[in-house]
Write an enzyme that holds these catalytic residues in place. Structure first.
Site, PDB file in Angstrom:
ATOM      1  N   ASP A  88       1.489  -0.623   0.031  1.00 39.12           N
ATOM      2  CA  ASP A  88       0.457   0.157  -0.319  1.00 39.12           C
ATOM      3  C   ASP A  88       0.341   1.429   0.526  1.00 39.12           C
ATOM      4  O   ASP A  88       1.844   1.514   0.900  1.00 39.12           O
ATOM      5  CB  ASP A  88      -0.683  -0.035   1.166  1.00 39.12           C
ATOM      6  CG  ASP A  88      -0.419  -0.192   2.391  1.00 39.12           C
ATOM      7  OD1 ASP A  88      -0.285   1.035   2.867  1.00 39.12           O
ATOM      8  OD2 ASP A  88       0.176  -0.965   2.940  1.00 39.12           O
ATOM      9  N   GLU A 179      -7.282   5.087  12.076  1.00 39.81           N
ATOM     10  CA  GLU A 179      -6.773   4.586  13.395  1.00 39.81           C
ATOM     11  C   GLU A 179      -6.603   5.639  14.603  1.00 39.81           C
ATOM     12  O   GLU A 179      -5.333   5.354  16.130  1.00 39.81           O
ATOM     13  CB  GLU A 179      -5.119   4.997  12.709  1.00 39.81           C
ATOM     14  CG  GLU A 179      -5.135   4.037  11.382  1.00 39.81           C
ATOM     15  CD  GLU A 179      -4.251   4.362  10.840  1.00 39.81           C
ATOM     16  OE1 GLU A 179      -2.686   4.627  11.408  1.00 39.81           O
ATOM     17  OE2 GLU A 179      -3.612   4.941   9.156  1.00 39.81           O
TER      18      GLU A 179
END
Length: 283
Positions: A88, A179
């Site tokens: 990613d 997150e």
């Protein structure tokens, strides 16, 4: 009385000696345990170490030491042979030379890539459009993810992602990256916002999004409330050597080397092979 005092003093000295001996014994046992664990780890990761440090007739082939994290990368990938491997990326990897992006650590084929598209309600990743087009040209299965900001309006964030990401047949489902904890709202309010983003995006693309997060965040805040979703989990710890059966993707490192990319890269394992990965792509 004096006799009793002498007896107590003698007893105290003997007790101190016994405590000192016991303490020394414990320290020695802990040292032996540490050494046992250390040599066990060396033996366990011998394949990865051998990959980086090889000798022929006593001559060292590799000229520089490699990071222990690199050794782990090799070991983890070897433990998941047959499963689809991907990376990613975002603008933090700067301008990627996509024609060179073929393998992880110059050996293991890259089969898919997640690309950061947006963050919050107004932040378009500077490299998204370039990366999105180039990944398709390199025939990599691609997916786009949104970095969720807990203190911003969830619908505005969803609409901004939808505005900038046009999924095509063969692309992976959209990903919500969460997150951080909120600073100006409760956890319950955060969960409401996440549901609103997920529902909005699913209604638009007609496919259920994937949720990305760290393992601790997942366990503490997401596992129960969002059990109907599939998860992409980040865990870089040494003790984790296999993907959890309930995870769709596992991001096991953030420090891998890939040709064509200047900086280190996150690497992910899909909980299945390439054919199974293709099965979950957009129709």
């Amino acid at each position: 009385m004096k006799k009793t005092q002498r007896s107590k003093a003698t007893y105290t000295r003997n007790s101190k000696k016994k405590n000192s001996s016991f303490s020394l014994f414990i320290k020695r046992m802990l040292l032996l345990l540490f050494l046992a664990c250390f040599f066990t780890a060396l033996y366990h990761y011998r394949d990865g170490l051998a990959y980086y440090f090889s000798f022929t007739a006593g001559t060292k082939v590799e000229t520089e030491a490699k990071r222990i994290s690199d050794v782990r990368n090799i070991q983890v990938i070897e433990n998941h042979k047959g499963k689809a491997l991907g990376i990613d990326v975002s603008e933090f990897q700067e301008k990627i030379k996509w024609n060179l992006v073929k393998t992880v650590e110059e050996e293991y084929p890259i089969q898919y890539v997640f690309i950061r598209a947006t963050a919050g309600y107004d932040r378009l990743d500077r490299q998204f459009k370039r990366n999105w087009i180039a990944a398709k040209e390199q025939k990599l299965i691609r997916g786009a993810y949104h970095y969720y900001r807990p203190n911003e309006n969830s619908i505005q964030q969803a609409d901004f992602f939808i505005k900038n990401v046009h999924l095509e047949k063969g692309d992976l489902p959209p990903v919500l990256d969460i997150e951080k904890l909120p600073k100006t709202q409760s956890i319950d309010s955060l969960k409401v916002g996440l549901h609103r983003w997920l529902n909005r995006v699913e209604a638009h693309y007609k496919v259920r999004p994937i949720i990305y997060s760290g393992e601790s965040y997942y366990d503490d805040f997401l596992k129960e409330e969002f059990s109907e979703y599939l998860f992409w989990i980040a865990n870089y710890n040494f003790y984790r050597e296999k993907i959890h059966p309930n995870w769709l993707f596992w991001q096991f490192t953030e420090k891998a080397a890939v040709n064509g990319i200047v900086r280190t890269v996150d690497v992910n394992i899909y909980n299945g092979d390439l054919q199974q990965l293709q099965f979950i792509t957009v129709d």
